[in-house]
Write a protein that holds these residues in place. Sequence first.
Motif, PDB file in Angstrom:
ATOM      1  N   ARG A  42     -13.593  -1.516   3.271  1.00 23.87           N
ATOM      2  CA  ARG A  42     -12.836  -1.174   4.478  1.00 23.87           C
ATOM      3  C   ARG A  42     -11.646  -0.267   4.169  1.00 23.87           C
ATOM      4  O   ARG A  42     -11.009   0.242   5.070  1.00 23.87           O
ATOM      5  CB  ARG A  42     -12.240  -2.426   5.135  1.00 23.87           C
ATOM      6  CG  ARG A  42     -13.196  -3.506   5.539  1.00 23.87           C
ATOM      7  CD  ARG A  42     -12.567  -4.460   6.557  1.00 23.87           C
ATOM      8  NE  ARG A  42     -11.321  -5.065   6.131  1.00 23.87           N
ATOM      9  CZ  ARG A  42     -11.225  -6.156   5.356  1.00 23.87           C
ATOM     10  NH1 ARG A  42     -12.318  -6.731   4.899  1.00 23.87           N
ATOM     11  NH2 ARG A  42     -10.044  -6.660   5.042  1.00 23.87           N
ATOM     12  N   PHE A  43     -11.295  -0.142   2.886  1.00 25.67           N
ATOM     13  CA  PHE A  43     -10.077   0.587   2.526  1.00 25.67           C
ATOM     14  C   PHE A  43     -10.418   1.913   1.866  1.00 25.67           C
ATOM     15  O   PHE A  43     -11.588   2.247   1.691  1.00 25.67           O
ATOM     16  CB  PHE A  43      -9.218  -0.300   1.621  1.00 25.67           C
ATOM     17  CG  PHE A  43      -8.687  -1.520   2.330  1.00 25.67           C
ATOM     18  CD1 PHE A  43      -7.416  -1.517   2.890  1.00 25.67           C
ATOM     19  CD2 PHE A  43      -9.463  -2.664   2.452  1.00 25.67           C
ATOM     20  CE1 PHE A  43      -6.948  -2.638   3.546  1.00 25.67           C
ATOM     21  CE2 PHE A  43      -8.991  -3.782   3.116  1.00 25.67           C
ATOM     22  CZ  PHE A  43      -7.732  -3.778   3.664  1.00 25.67           C
ATOM     23  N   SER A  44      -9.369   2.638   1.453  1.00 21.11           N
ATOM     24  CA  SER A  44      -9.593   4.025   1.039  1.00 21.11           C
ATOM     25  C   SER A  44      -9.513   4.281  -0.456  1.00 21.11           C
ATOM     26  O   SER A  44      -9.659   5.404  -0.884  1.00 21.11           O
ATOM     27  CB  SER A  44      -8.562   4.912   1.732  1.00 21.11           C
ATOM     28  OG  SER A  44      -7.274   4.612   1.201  1.00 21.11           O
ATOM     29  N   GLY A  65     -15.533 -11.760   4.233  1.00 24.95           N
ATOM     30  CA  GLY A  65     -16.426 -11.575   5.378  1.00 24.95           C
ATOM     31  C   GLY A  65     -17.871 -11.359   4.953  1.00 24.95           C
ATOM     32  O   GLY A  65     -18.797 -11.757   5.658  1.00 24.95           O
ATOM     33  N   GLY A  79       0.790  -1.230   0.000  1.00 27.70           N
ATOM     34  CA  GLY A  79       0.000   0.000   0.000  1.00 27.70           C
ATOM     35  C   GLY A  79       0.821   1.278   0.000  1.00 27.70           C
ATOM     36  O   GLY A  79       0.415   2.281  -0.591  1.00 27.70           O
ATOM     37  N   PRO A 106      -8.091  -3.587  -2.835  1.00 22.79           N
ATOM     38  CA  PRO A 106      -9.246  -3.169  -2.025  1.00 22.79           C
ATOM     39  C   PRO A 106     -10.213  -2.323  -2.840  1.00 22.79           C
ATOM     40  O   PRO A 106      -9.839  -1.294  -3.379  1.00 22.79           O
ATOM     41  CB  PRO A 106      -8.616  -2.362  -0.891  1.00 22.79           C
ATOM     42  CG  PRO A 106      -7.288  -1.924  -1.389  1.00 22.79           C
ATOM     43  CD  PRO A 106      -6.842  -2.923  -2.397  1.00 22.79           C
TER      44      PRO A 106
END
Lengths: 373, 373
Positions: free
Chosen positions: B295-297, B350, B259, B290
């Motif tokens: 959940r990520f940006s 999930g 990242g 992601p």
Amino acid sequence: MISGERFSVIYRLVGKEKEAYRKARDICLEQTVEFPEELIPDGMIKDEIVGRIENFLPVSNNVYEVTISYANELTANEFTQLINVVFGNISIKPGYRVERLELPHSMLSQFQGPRYGRAGLREYLGVKDRPLLFTALKPLGLNPEQFADMAYKCALGGIDIIKDDHGLTDQVFAPFNERVYRCVEAVEKANRETGLRCIYVPNITAPMDKLLARAKTAKAMGAKGLVVSPAIVGLDAMRFLANNDEIALPIFSHPAFQGSYVLAKNNGISHFALFGQITRLAGADAIIYPNYGGRFSFNREECEAIVMGTSVAMEHIKSIFPSPGGGISLDRIEKLLEVYGREVIFLVGGGLFKQGNDLIESCRFINQLVNKY
Amino acid sequence: MISGERFSVIYRLVGKEKEAYRKARDICLEQTVEFPEELIPDGMIKDEIVGRIENFLPVSNNVYEVTISYANELTANEFTQLINVVFGNISIKPGYRVERLELPHSMLSQFQGPRYGRAGLREYLGVKDRPLLFTALKPLGLNPEQFADMAYKCALGGIDIIKDDHGLTDQVFAPFNERVYRCVEAVEKANRETGLRCIYVPNITAPMDKLLARAKTAKAMGAKGLVVSPAIVGLDAMRFLANNDEIALPIFSHPAFQGSYVLAKNNGISHFALFGQITRLAGADAIIYPNYGGRFSFNREECEAIVMGTSVAMEHIKSIFPSPGGGISLDRIEKLLEVYGREVIFLVGGGLFKQGNDLIESCRFINQLVNKY
């Protein structure tokens, strides 16, 4: 199955207290189970596998430091998986930075670390207590004969370690085998004349199928150390080479392709942790990094953090040499001696050439400077 | 000795025009000779080895794009050295970002790229034209039997690819060999019942001395693909595995520890170049990243840039699958189908568990969604 032994990572989190705490909780999940919190089954997974917030402290306005502990078993005794637990998925999220690692005996004992370290490298080079001198063969485009001539002169002038420029690999204009052969020969010739123990260290950063072969060839030809860029071949490839008893040479870590981890203040990994702690775990005996005030942007504080990281207590994991470079001109050496003291390897490349036309004299000049100190 | 063939890299530079141009000149030196400009000898080195500014254009206020070409010979036909020339030392300077690579036939021909690519993976999986479905075995802490049960259910429910969570390596609670053995067996059992061709792909991200062995073991046990985190083992280690004819399995690239290269807008590497072009050169058949809104940006624009990078024309280097994941809930799939179309592998981890208690039903639900499309 779970020993109860845990290691810790200190992260720096940006945000208001509530947001920073949410990030801390997020690390606990993201770096371990990667699973919705509400669905984690009770028992071992919730109690032991999920990361645990051990401490949460404000350090400045909207900046917090959190200590998160992880079960040792998460890493499976693998350096690669240790890196993943420390900063795998979290590397993809903004506002999370690894500040430092806190590894207990049970974790450190799984790693050999540097083979030589500071004391070992001094003994290897026969230099008792002055700062060490390091230069690079450049520019790319010269042929092996020209590099060998340069290496000969630098060795005559009293440089301790002569490395390939990190971009030298196996180009047609300076093929690896011929370059290593000639440079080893040139440095040995100079050593016979000076009585010194200068070493030539080739760059073996190479594709995976050639990496070990190049290290072995270098060793067989008489090279006395290796340059590796761990961000290019993988940090663990450096560890693998450092731990290889057949090679058993000092390793010099080069930061190429590694800058993105440290440049952003609020993301990535601290200079202390990456260039200090992690590089030591990965087995380097010296870490090359861009000095402040040169061509690069690291500031003095960041360089001092690297120095601290190279020597912070880590049990049997030896202290290693900081090796600042990247545009050190000779007129700055005296000032830098005050900052770095004796436990340093000054990497002077272009600066030697800028000093004047006589390379041997330029090397002698800097050698005298550090000998006086 | 120098063919005259050159490849180019487009960098994004931040600063006023004069400053940006200085940075462009700096790249030409820093990525090649690393030597004071005034001391570079006339002739081949100055004319061919030093990088060359081919184009310099403003793209917005205080942002410029520069095209710099390099002699092919600088890379010595090595992927590691290509990475170094593209972004080795420059990674350590703020305000320089790799936007994209422009590689001519003479450079591309040195790389095999992905073995399967989009079309090959579809054939391998027997899925003609719908979006593919991917899930991960989690959470860490379960035992091989539990993972195998999960894999069985997902395969029964119509998931195409079932991978280890990227943190699963060889932990005591789910040792590699036993886990791979049981998961392969479970997926094969499900395939016999469904008539489908679901594959299980273990994570082989591992220390260098174990990486190849794990890939071979996985293959021998019947695993039909591999997960690799290239930032942890090295991008070139992934290329090595992808090119290995004995292994010859599809490779799924995971972005753990990667990242930091893309998070900072003005430094690092663009999403397009890193997750698209470079990952393809490194031989992955699919790139996990992601997705926006999870959940990520990453934002939508960045995800679309990745998709473009996975399929931009690169001669024989095949197009690969974008595989967005990281918090995709099932209720977003329909919207994402509109954005991504059919050439995508949805990674739903999930989200499947959040959907309800019956894992097989959750898988069937998402399978129906993509089959309708």
